[in-house]
Design a protein around this motif. Structure first.
Motif, PDB file in Angstrom:
ATOM      1  N   ASN A 120       0.790  -1.292  -0.051  1.00  0.00           N
ATOM      2  CA  ASN A 120      -0.084  -0.107  -0.127  1.00  0.00           C
ATOM      3  C   ASN A 120       0.926   1.026   0.054  1.00  0.00           C
ATOM      4  OD1 ASN A 120      -2.987  -1.221   0.810  1.00  0.00           O
ATOM      5  ND2 ASN A 120      -1.510  -2.030   1.831  1.00  0.00           N
ATOM      6  N   PRO A 121       1.059   1.744  -1.156  1.00  0.00           N
ATOM      7  CA  PRO A 121       1.953   2.914  -1.202  1.00  0.00           C
ATOM      8  C   PRO A 121       1.361   4.057  -0.586  1.00  0.00           C
ATOM      9  CG  PRO A 121       1.764   1.843  -3.230  1.00  0.00           C
ATOM     10  CD  PRO A 121       0.532   1.227  -2.575  1.00  0.00           C
ATOM     11  N   PRO A 122       2.414   4.878   0.107  1.00  0.00           N
ATOM     12  CA  PRO A 122       1.896   6.166   0.860  1.00  0.00           C
ATOM     13  C   PRO A 122       0.938   6.898  -0.028  1.00  0.00           C
ATOM     14  CG  PRO A 122       4.364   5.869   0.926  1.00  0.00           C
ATOM     15  CD  PRO A 122       3.905   4.930  -0.089  1.00  0.00           C
ATOM     16  N   GLU A 123       1.054   7.044  -1.449  1.00  0.00           N
ATOM     17  CA  GLU A 123       0.272   8.031  -2.169  1.00  0.00           C
ATOM     18  C   GLU A 123      -1.250   7.302  -1.920  1.00  0.00           C
ATOM     19  OE1 GLU A 123       2.855   5.769  -5.020  1.00  0.00           O
ATOM     20  OE2 GLU A 123       3.139   6.874  -3.175  1.00  0.00           O
ATOM     21  N   ASN A 124      -1.288   5.979  -2.226  1.00  0.00           N
ATOM     22  CA  ASN A 124      -2.555   5.383  -2.341  1.00  0.00           C
ATOM     23  C   ASN A 124      -3.149   5.575  -0.908  1.00  0.00           C
ATOM     24  OD1 ASN A 124      -1.738   4.573  -4.633  1.00  0.00           O
ATOM     25  ND2 ASN A 124      -2.060   2.416  -4.236  1.00  0.00           N
ATOM     26  N   ASP A 126      -2.657   7.975   1.381  1.00  0.00           N
ATOM     27  CA  ASP A 126      -3.055   9.175   1.445  1.00  0.00           C
ATOM     28  C   ASP A 126      -4.253   9.665   0.576  1.00  0.00           C
ATOM     29  OD1 ASP A 126      -0.912   9.933   2.861  1.00  0.00           O
ATOM     30  OD2 ASP A 126       0.333  10.747   1.278  1.00  0.00           O
ATOM     31  N   ALA A 127      -4.602   9.267  -0.533  1.00  0.00           N
ATOM     32  CA  ALA A 127      -5.709   9.238  -1.257  1.00  0.00           C
ATOM     33  C   ALA A 127      -7.022   8.707  -0.844  1.00  0.00           C
ATOM     34  CB  ALA A 127      -5.465   8.765  -2.903  1.00  0.00           C
ATOM     35  N   ARG A 130      -7.836  11.079   2.081  1.00  0.00           N
ATOM     36  CA  ARG A 130      -8.552  12.178   1.611  1.00  0.00           C
ATOM     37  C   ARG A 130      -9.842  12.287   1.102  1.00  0.00           C
ATOM     38  NH1 ARG A 130      -4.201  13.216  -0.960  1.00  0.00           N
ATOM     39  NH2 ARG A 130      -4.852  12.548  -2.902  1.00  0.00           N
TER      40      ARG A 130
END
Length: 286
Positions: A120-124, A126-127, A130
């Motif tokens: 689970n990459p950080p950008e996923n 975060d999305a 959000r």
């Protein structure tokens, strides 16, 4: 953490890639003595297959993969899982008959959490945080045992002041989703992602709702394919009584991370948590 990455990606590999992955994990300590051709000969495959395997994992080639594994083993005290052994562990095991079981369980849970974090990459993350933060309402569902973490996470969202609607019945959830909007989110908990009832519910509600987030194992499954956002959990063990414990631990770590991000997203969120916890304590106090 090359060995962690290999374990995390294993279920998405082809049959040949899984053979290579299993051999590397089981023989990691001896890999420094293997050239790519020797490894290929041991597995009865072509040298190019070894090279492609390393490149698929993000390495320049097999030497880069071998060097990375060697460094990880040296750094982690020889076990490659991020936890070095010491004499204290040995003494503890001798002093307490169950200490070895406890140590193994702790290590297996830690490994599952690390593998899950890699998936689970950080950008996923975060999305997803959000999308929940901006939503008008979050609908949460899980059937059977999946209902336990679903209900617990819905309660945490409520503590944050987020409107969370929890159901354990797809028919009732379908009715509740009839008034959903593009500002709403649906969280579907399903370890295996195979329940046809949930798939049908998603087909009906998807045109109306903003985001569908599936929470499943990282193997391919229908619910994961239907969702536009995914939370993936990695937990492997051949023992049927241990595997669910690893899954629950890794899943809880993932959900706790999202909860903390939501707390940090806005001061009012954190204030709401503190206020609601105080109110709950007052109600439960004798």
């Amino acid at each position: 953490m090359p060995l962690l990455r290999i374990r995390a990606e294993r279920d998405r590999m082809s049959a040949m890639e899984r053979r290579i992955a299993d051999y590397i994990v089981e023989n990691a300590h001896f890999l420094r003595d293997y050239s790519s051709q020797q490894l290929a000969d041991a597995l009865g495959i072509s040298q190019s297959s070894i090279v492609k395997f390393a490149q698929k994992l993000g390495f320049k080639g097999y030497p880069d993969l071998k060097f990375s594994i060697g460094e990880a083993l040296a750094r982690d005290g020889g076990n490659g899982n991020g936890h070095a052994h010491d004499d204290t562990d040995a003494e503890s095991t001798q002093a307490h008959p169950h200490a070895q079981v406890a140590d193994d369980l702790w290590r297996r849970k830690s490994l599952a959490e690390q593998e899950t974090r890699l998936l689970n990459p950080p950008e996923n993350i975060d999305a997803i945080a959000r999308a929940i933060h901006r939503s008008n309402a979050v609908f949460v569902i899980g059937l059977g045992e999946d209902g336990i973490p679903a209900r617990a996470f819905a309660m945490k969202l409520s503590l944050l002041g987020i409107l969370a609607v929890h159901h354990f019945d797809p028919a009732l959830m379908a009715a509740g989703l009839s008034g959903a909007s593009k500002r709403d989110v649906l969280l579907v908990f399903s370890e295996q992602g195979q329940q046809p009832m949930l798939s049908r519910m998603l087909q009906d509600c998807q045109p109306r709702i903003g985001h569908v987030i599936s929470v499943t194992r990282h193997s391919a499954n229908p619910l994961r394919a239907q969702a536009d956002m995914t939370l993936l959990v990695s937990a492997h063990d051949d023992r049927p009584h241990i595997a669910p414990l690893l899954y629950q631990a890794a899943l809880q770590h993932l959900l706790d991370l999202i909860f903390v991000l939501l707390c940090d997203a806005r001061e009012q969120r954190l204030a709401a948590v503190n206020t609601n916890l105080e109110r709950m304590q007052e109600i439960l106090s004798p």
